[in-house]
Design a protein around this motif. Structure first.
Motif, PDB file in Angstrom:
ATOM      1  N   ARG A 322       0.740  -1.106   0.046  1.00  0.00           N
ATOM      2  CA  ARG A 322       0.027   0.043  -0.113  1.00  0.00           C
ATOM      3  C   ARG A 322       1.013   1.254  -0.092  1.00  0.00           C
ATOM      4  O   ARG A 322       1.747   1.335   0.762  1.00  0.00           O
ATOM      5  CB  ARG A 322      -1.061   0.160   1.285  1.00  0.00           C
ATOM      6  CG  ARG A 322      -1.891  -0.998   1.204  1.00  0.00           C
ATOM      7  CD  ARG A 322      -2.828  -0.857   2.461  1.00  0.00           C
ATOM      8  NE  ARG A 322      -2.058  -1.382   3.917  1.00  0.00           N
ATOM      9  CZ  ARG A 322      -1.977  -0.597   4.771  1.00  0.00           C
ATOM     10  NH1 ARG A 322      -2.564   0.859   4.700  1.00  0.00           N
ATOM     11  NH2 ARG A 322      -1.163  -0.839   5.920  1.00  0.00           N
ATOM     12  N   THR A 323       0.547   2.190  -0.769  1.00  0.00           N
ATOM     13  CA  THR A 323       1.391   3.614  -0.805  1.00  0.00           C
ATOM     14  C   THR A 323       0.720   4.172   0.518  1.00  0.00           C
ATOM     15  O   THR A 323      -0.173   3.962   0.963  1.00  0.00           O
ATOM     16  CB  THR A 323       0.796   4.427  -2.083  1.00  0.00           C
ATOM     17  OG1 THR A 323      -0.487   4.560  -1.944  1.00  0.00           O
ATOM     18  CG2 THR A 323       1.192   3.617  -3.163  1.00  0.00           C
ATOM     19  N   LEU A 373      -2.081  -1.069  -3.851  1.00  0.00           N
ATOM     20  CA  LEU A 373      -3.199  -0.146  -3.258  1.00  0.00           C
ATOM     21  C   LEU A 373      -2.685   1.230  -3.212  1.00  0.00           C
ATOM     22  O   LEU A 373      -1.875   1.394  -2.583  1.00  0.00           O
ATOM     23  CB  LEU A 373      -3.976  -0.881  -2.107  1.00  0.00           C
ATOM     24  CG  LEU A 373      -4.520  -2.089  -2.175  1.00  0.00           C
ATOM     25  CD1 LEU A 373      -4.918  -2.611  -0.827  1.00  0.00           C
ATOM     26  CD2 LEU A 373      -5.513  -2.215  -3.286  1.00  0.00           C
ATOM     27  N   ALA A 374      -3.628   2.200  -3.733  1.00  0.00           N
ATOM     28  CA  ALA A 374      -3.310   3.549  -3.569  1.00  0.00           C
ATOM     29  C   ALA A 374      -4.514   4.445  -3.248  1.00  0.00           C
ATOM     30  O   ALA A 374      -5.434   4.145  -4.176  1.00  0.00           O
ATOM     31  CB  ALA A 374      -2.636   4.128  -5.001  1.00  0.00           C
ATOM     32  N   GLY A 470       7.058   6.934  -8.008  1.00  0.00           N
ATOM     33  CA  GLY A 470       7.019   5.538  -7.522  1.00  0.00           C
ATOM     34  C   GLY A 470       5.646   4.884  -7.169  1.00  0.00           C
ATOM     35  O   GLY A 470       5.596   3.845  -6.976  1.00  0.00           O
ATOM     36  N   ASP A 471       4.522   5.849  -6.975  1.00  0.00           N
ATOM     37  CA  ASP A 471       3.147   5.554  -6.428  1.00  0.00           C
ATOM     38  C   ASP A 471       2.748   5.238  -7.860  1.00  0.00           C
ATOM     39  O   ASP A 471       2.902   5.281  -9.142  1.00  0.00           O
ATOM     40  CB  ASP A 471       2.514   6.443  -5.710  1.00  0.00           C
ATOM     41  CG  ASP A 471       3.187   6.496  -4.401  1.00  0.00           C
ATOM     42  OD1 ASP A 471       3.861   5.954  -3.880  1.00  0.00           O
ATOM     43  OD2 ASP A 471       3.153   8.185  -3.856  1.00  0.00           O
ATOM     44  N   SER A 517       5.839   8.454  -0.872  1.00  0.00           N
ATOM     45  CA  SER A 517       5.315   9.172   0.364  1.00  0.00           C
ATOM     46  C   SER A 517       3.808   9.420   0.275  1.00  0.00           C
ATOM     47  O   SER A 517       3.162  10.239   1.098  1.00  0.00           O
ATOM     48  CB  SER A 517       6.216  10.284   0.706  1.00  0.00           C
ATOM     49  OG  SER A 517       5.951  11.415  -0.188  1.00  0.00           O
ATOM     50  N   GLY A 518       3.272   8.947  -0.906  1.00  0.00           N
ATOM     51  CA  GLY A 518       1.837   9.091  -0.795  1.00  0.00           C
ATOM     52  C   GLY A 518       1.435  10.633  -1.329  1.00  0.00           C
ATOM     53  O   GLY A 518       0.180  11.132  -0.601  1.00  0.00           O
ATOM     54  N   VAL A 519       2.271  11.379  -2.137  1.00  0.00           N
ATOM     55  CA  VAL A 519       1.813  12.655  -2.386  1.00  0.00           C
ATOM     56  C   VAL A 519       1.127  13.033  -3.416  1.00  0.00           C
ATOM     57  O   VAL A 519       1.185  12.131  -4.503  1.00  0.00           O
ATOM     58  CB  VAL A 519       3.455  13.390  -2.592  1.00  0.00           C
ATOM     59  CG1 VAL A 519       3.098  14.855  -2.952  1.00  0.00           C
ATOM     60  CG2 VAL A 519       4.121  13.521  -1.389  1.00  0.00           C
TER      61      VAL A 519
END
Length: 667
Positions: A322-323, A373-374, A470-471, A517-519
């Motif tokens: 998961r991100t 998952l994101a 990378g996400d 980092s989920g940005v």
């Protein structure tokens, strides 16, 4: 309704009852709004609406008992208002205080009792507002219950700081001083329009829209409930039949192997959107993506992908990642199918459940399965424009699946603003050729980004930049230009113009550190320009804000010389984590740093945003100046504090106060 509730309290006289009912009826909507804004956002809009009404109605008798009897038209309103606020906030506080270990999204047990209106499948939510309402809602979501209540009392009810403190203490809230300071800090960053935004229908739980809940989810829940009821019935019948039958010891032997299984969505329930849906809807995001790819009708592949997301154990191990900031858990709704096909040496399925993307992959060589998952619950025309479909994270290139509304696509080197963008080939399904990954580390020779243009059916002349970090979804890059003293505050815009590309060429290298980092988006805001001492030319202060999908954002402040040679990166001078600074509700900022001039002299440089009208430096150096910038001679490593004067007394956020790992920003 109000009179029936008040009638249970005989200590209220008939005349007082009439007066109390009149005052409560007049203030009912305001009290419900107070409860709605103070309740934790994690409860969801529907549950907060119902709870707000339930809490206010429960508190009405206690509030009525404290309303003073009418005397004349000059009655002081403060005691009456206090008697209304305190019981409501006590009920809100009771909801927020959950037993230890109780799930954060579930109310305490006493709030689980059915309350009217109770209609099967009905969802009641306030009417949706615009971008300003959404931004304010996000800013409020990071506040605690106490701070939310304090902010509402200050901004909506227009109480003074002393009055708000008294109400919160009377209601039993803890840490009132600390939480009131948090509310005041947010209040200081807002402009006068916020009061009208809070009074809009976005935050009005008395003006709601009635809509059905998700029909697919409801159907599945009914099916599961029926199955559970049938199992319970069989169990009861079995126990009744076996009652009185002597137990027989079983013959020793190996215990059977049991595998825990959970239900996966049926393949027939997978949603496929029509190809032109994106051109006929106002919601241009992942819900408008059609199903594409050569394997969209491969039922076994879709079954395996859905089973992997649902957590069904079919004997084959699936590596799940998961991100950052993406909630865990299996899907509850039948997912939307966005893509199913072969990408390189892997078979890829892309699904969307309304809040998350899931990329399921099967390696053709090893047969290894993976699921990524994101979180994408607030995507739009830009942040839902591309998804990374490559499975091998070790490669130095990635292939993207583009949204159906992307009409043209290029790549460009962010470090070379004068170089033209290069066309990017895309196949009939919207899958691009390989794109170099956005680099990391201190070597800033090249940073490749996507430059996409939306179809004119969505927006005319709308081009934007995306950086793959990378996400699953690349990061949207925007730019806010330098302010002017006469024009209104500048708003973020697409980073495709000459000034934006030049700014990103100086600050873009550091974006690589945000990898994984989920940005969601990064905005580079040039908030101040300053003349440097000793003839060093001009410098620009930039605050780069990285917003995550979950809401909070981090900022990095940099200083760059406008006449610096090509390739020279801006110097970081301050960093803040999880802050509202440099965003929609943090536009008033000030920062300072120690700086070495070309002649070998040390200075302290200070800069503020457009609302700053004066600066004063104390500590190892004492200086002041009018305007948003200041430069003063200082010893090396000087420790200083800055006070900013701003228009209309607005508070500013000191970006240097929480500098990460720096003593004075020397450089």
């Amino acid at each position: 309704m109000v009179s029936s509730l008040l009638s249970r309290f005989p200590r209220v006289s008939a005349r007082g009852l009439l007066h109390a009912e009149q005052r409560l009826t007049e203030r009912y909507a305001d009290l419900v709004r107070l409860a709605y804004l103070a309740l934790p956002p994690s409860l969801g809009r529907h549950r907060r609406v119902l709870l707000a009404h339930a809490l206010v109605q429960r508190s009405l008798p206690a509030a009525a008992a404290g309303i003073p009897a009418p005397r004349d038209s000059s009655d002081d309103v403060s005691p009456m208002s206090r008697s209304l606020y305190v019981p409501v906030l006590r009920e809100v506080l009771a909801v927020s205080r959950r037993p230890p270990g109780w799930p954060g999204h579930v109310p305490p047990p006493r709030m689980l009792l059915p309350r009217l209106p109770l209609v099967w499948g009905l969802r009641l939510v306030p009417r949706a507002g615009g971008a300003d309402e959404l931004a304010l809602s996000r800013a409020l979501s990071v506040l605690s219950v106490t701070a939310s209540a304090a902010f509402t009392l200050l901004r909506v009810e227009r109480l003074t700081e002393t009055e708000a403190r008294g109400v919160l203490e009377a209601a039993g809230f803890d840490r009132v001083e600390t939480e009131l300071d948090c509310a005041l800090q947010l209040d200081a960053t807002l402009d006068s329009s916020v009061a009208s935004i809070l009074a809009s229908q976005e935050f009005d739980p008395c003006t709601v829209r009635a809509r059905p809940s998700d029909l697919l989810r409801r159907r599945r829940r009914v099916r599961l409930a029926g199955t559970a009821l049938l199992v319970a019935l069989i169990t009861v019948v079995t126990l009744m039949v076996c009652d009185g039958v002597p137990l027989v010891s079983p013959t020793p032997g190996p215990a059977p192997h049991r595998v825990s299984r959970s239900a996966a969505p049926d393949v027939d329930d997978v949603v496929r959107v029509a190809p032109q849906t994106w051109a006929a809807t106002s919601r241009v995001d992942f819900t408008a993506w059609p199903a594409r790819g050569s394997l969209v009708h491969d039922r076994e592949l879709l079954r395996r992908a859905s089973a992997a997301w649902a957590g069904v154990d079919d004997g084959t191990r699936t590596r799940i990642t998961r991100t950052n900031g993406t909630p865990a858990g299996a899907l509850l709704d039948a997912p939307h199918l966005l893509y199913a096909g072969r990408v390189g040496g892997s078979t890829v399925v892309l699904l969307h459940d309304g809040q998350r993307l899931a990329r399921y992959g099967e390696s053709a060589g090893t047969g290894a399965r993976s699921l990524v998952l994101a979180r994408v619950d607030d995507a739009d025309v830009t942040t839902a424009a591309a998804v990374a479909l490559d499975m091998d994270a070790r490669r130095d290139a990635v292939r993207y699946l583009l949204a159906p509304w992307v009409a043209e696509s290029w790549t460009r080197d962010l470090m070379r603003p004068d170089a033209p963008a290069r066309p990017l080939a895309v196949d009939g399904d919207g899958l691009t050729t390989s794109v170099p990954v956005f680099g990391t580390g201190t070597d800033c020779g090249s940073r490749t980004v996507l430059q996409l243009r939306s179809s004119p059916r969505v927006a005319e002349h709308h081009a934007f930049l995306l950086a793959g970090l990378g996400d699953l979804t690349p990061v949207h890059l925007t730019y806010t230009p330098l302010p002017t003293r006469t024009a209104p505050p500048r708003q973020p815009r697409e980073a495709t113009g000459p000034a934006a590309l030049l700014a990103w060429a100086r600050v873009g290298c550091a974006v690589g550190s945000l990898r994984g980092s989920g940005v969601k988006a990064v905005n580079a805001w040039d908030f101040a320009e300053q003349h440097l001492p000793d003839g060093a030319g001009r410098a620009v202060w930039t605050c780069s804000r990285a917003d995550t999908w979950r809401g909070p954002g981090d900022v990095t402040v940099t200083l760059r010389r406008t006449a610096a040679p090509a390739g020279e990166q801006a110097r970081p001078v301050a960093r803040l984590r999880t802050t509202g600074a440099c965003g929609r509700f943090g536009q008033h900022v000030v920062v300072h740093a120690n700086w070495l001039s070309p002649k070998g002299s040390w200075y302290v440089l200070v800069a503020g945003s457009r609302a700053v009208t004066g600066l004063a430096v104390t500590g190892d150096v004492t200086a002041d100046a009018d305007g948003p910038t200041l430069a003063a001679r200082a010893p090396r490593g000087a420790h200083t504090q800055v006070r900013a004067r701003s228009a209309a007394g607005m508070r500013t956020i000191d970006l240097s106060a929480e500098r990460s790992g720096q003593r004075g920003g020397e450089g």
